[in-house]
Design an enzyme around this catalytic site. Sequence first.
Site, PDB file in Angstrom:
ATOM      1  N   GLY A   1       0.805  -1.216   0.000  1.00 49.94           N
ATOM      2  CA  GLY A   1       0.000   0.000   0.000  1.00 49.94           C
ATOM      3  C   GLY A   1       0.837   1.265   0.000  1.00 49.94           C
ATOM      4  N   SER A   2       0.347   2.266   0.725  1.00 48.03           N
ATOM      5  CA  SER A   2       0.944   3.610   0.660  1.00 48.03           C
ATOM      6  C   SER A   2       2.347   3.698   1.231  1.00 48.03           C
ATOM      7  CB  SER A   2       0.038   4.604   1.393  1.00 48.03           C
ATOM      8  OG  SER A   2      -1.200   4.737   0.723  1.00 48.03           O
ATOM      9  N   THR A   3       2.823   2.658   1.916  1.00 47.18           N
ATOM     10  CA  THR A   3       4.199   2.690   2.411  1.00 47.18           C
ATOM     11  C   THR A   3       5.209   2.690   1.270  1.00 47.18           C
ATOM     12  OG1 THR A   3       4.138   0.280   2.649  1.00 47.18           O
ATOM     13  CG2 THR A   3       3.649   1.592   4.618  1.00 47.18           C
TER      14      THR A   3
END
Length: 575
Positions: free
Chosen positions: A290-292
């Site tokens: 995801g956004s990591t």
Amino acid sequence: MKLEGALYPWRFRLVLALLALMVGAISWRIVDLHVVDHTFLQGQGDARSMRHIPIPAHRGLITDRNGEPLAVSTPVVTLWANPKEMLGSRERWSDLARALGQDPKAFAERIEQNSNREFLYLVRGLTPEQGQSVLQHKVPGVYSIEEFRRFYPAGEVTAHVVGFTDVDDRGREGVELAFDQWLAGVPGKRQVLKDRRGQLIRDVQVTKNAKPGKTLALSIDLRLQYLAHRELRNALVENGAKAGSLVMVDVKTGEILAMANQPTYNPNNRRNLQPAAMRNRAMIDVFEPGSTMKPFSMSAALASGRWKPSDTVEVWPGSLQIGRYTIKDVSKTEGRILDLTGILINSSNVGMSKIAFDIGGESIYNVMQQVGLGQDTGLGFPGERVGNLPNYREWRKAETATLSYGYGLSVTAVQMAHAYSVIANGGRSVPLTMTRADRVPDGTQVISEDVAKTMQGMLQQVVEAPRGVFRAQVPGYHVAGKSGTARKATVGAVGYTQNAYRSLFAGFGPMSNPRIAMVVVIDEPSKAGYFGGLVSAPVFGKVMAGALRLMNIAPDNLKAEEQAVAQNAAKKGPL
């Protein structure tokens, strides 16, 4: 001698001569064996009474980086029996069974069923005192063997890292398996005399000394491991989560300082062990991060020279249509237009996608590959997964966008921690290691230092800005990081599971001189929420706060006079 009437007297004389020769040969052989070459008969006698008994060798000690024992070998006694010999003393079986803590009836049936055998284990792994109390009954046909058994002082706290051995003291999981040849000892030999019943008559000599296994010092710090284990366990309880992982890495040396997983198990007692609890999820479980992943996409944008932190992107109305595919921002952003730092703070998928369209998917792929995603970590840990970093001949908009905000690829928690350590280390990648490093290894510059320093400042704002992930903040220290929330893919089918998420947070600190990179993964939280900034960020903040203090790292977010006091205290060392 005169043979009267013999037709062939020479034949008789020949037979007598041959008999005389045979008698002479036999007589000479007897004299030869008993006087001249007596070692042959001695060797034959020894072969029927001389035996070599193995001398057990204990496995090497496993310690943490500070010498605290994580796996030790303790002497135990194994009792075995010769059922053929035991048949003559049936009246004593019940006493023996009670001494062994077994049911007399079941014990008798077992001996009867194996009455044609000459070897049968009675019980393994008794303490020397317990073994001696059984042998005191002096039941014919019962014997003992000296062995070693592994004991794990930290129990479930280090179970997934250290692993365990089987009943024959061979490594079966974790470090015990990965370093089995290093840890395993070489048994010795002892020469003894035994009678025809196998009873020991005399201990002659040691023909080969046992060679114990070598000691192995891991990179794990047991203090940090306890801290990570405790906070991760508490987080699972508070959020009603299914599982979780936490990985902590020294960004300078590549040493893994802590690796905790939940659920876990007690390697000292595996009677009711559930197979799912044995998985080292930090190395085995792969997932979409995801956004990591947005910091690495942003690093590719900065490295291209086409973008700088002050550049802006229009993200209104919070969605972007690509054919039949719609990209949406999960939360409402703080404005129609965001700069690059604002895109990270607001975790805007739309803003990140527009930047990715400008620089191309290939450049993002290259950065992710250089920081170790989709690559073997080189740890050699049994069962470790590599993950998947896709590369396309033609990068279409859908693939480019999804990769830029962390979908369409799979990673492990260890790979994520390594990737973030590259940014924390000024763009320099050092190989990961599970063993204590005696020197700082040579690294490779995979991201330019200017880009890495810029990303450090941007990720610091992600934590400290008014709309940032404040739950990840550490009192007294400046830290940086990025939260992520990823939907879980459906197993065995295409698509995602309804209402199933992974909450993530990855970061590092302190910002004055980054030392620790950390990743927290919480699987399927079900109580308060599922966003990474809500579930995983508090775990990061608590563990990072404790780790920086335990490592005696001076605070970098205090007032001038307080900072001076703290630095003086750090120079003096811990009390």
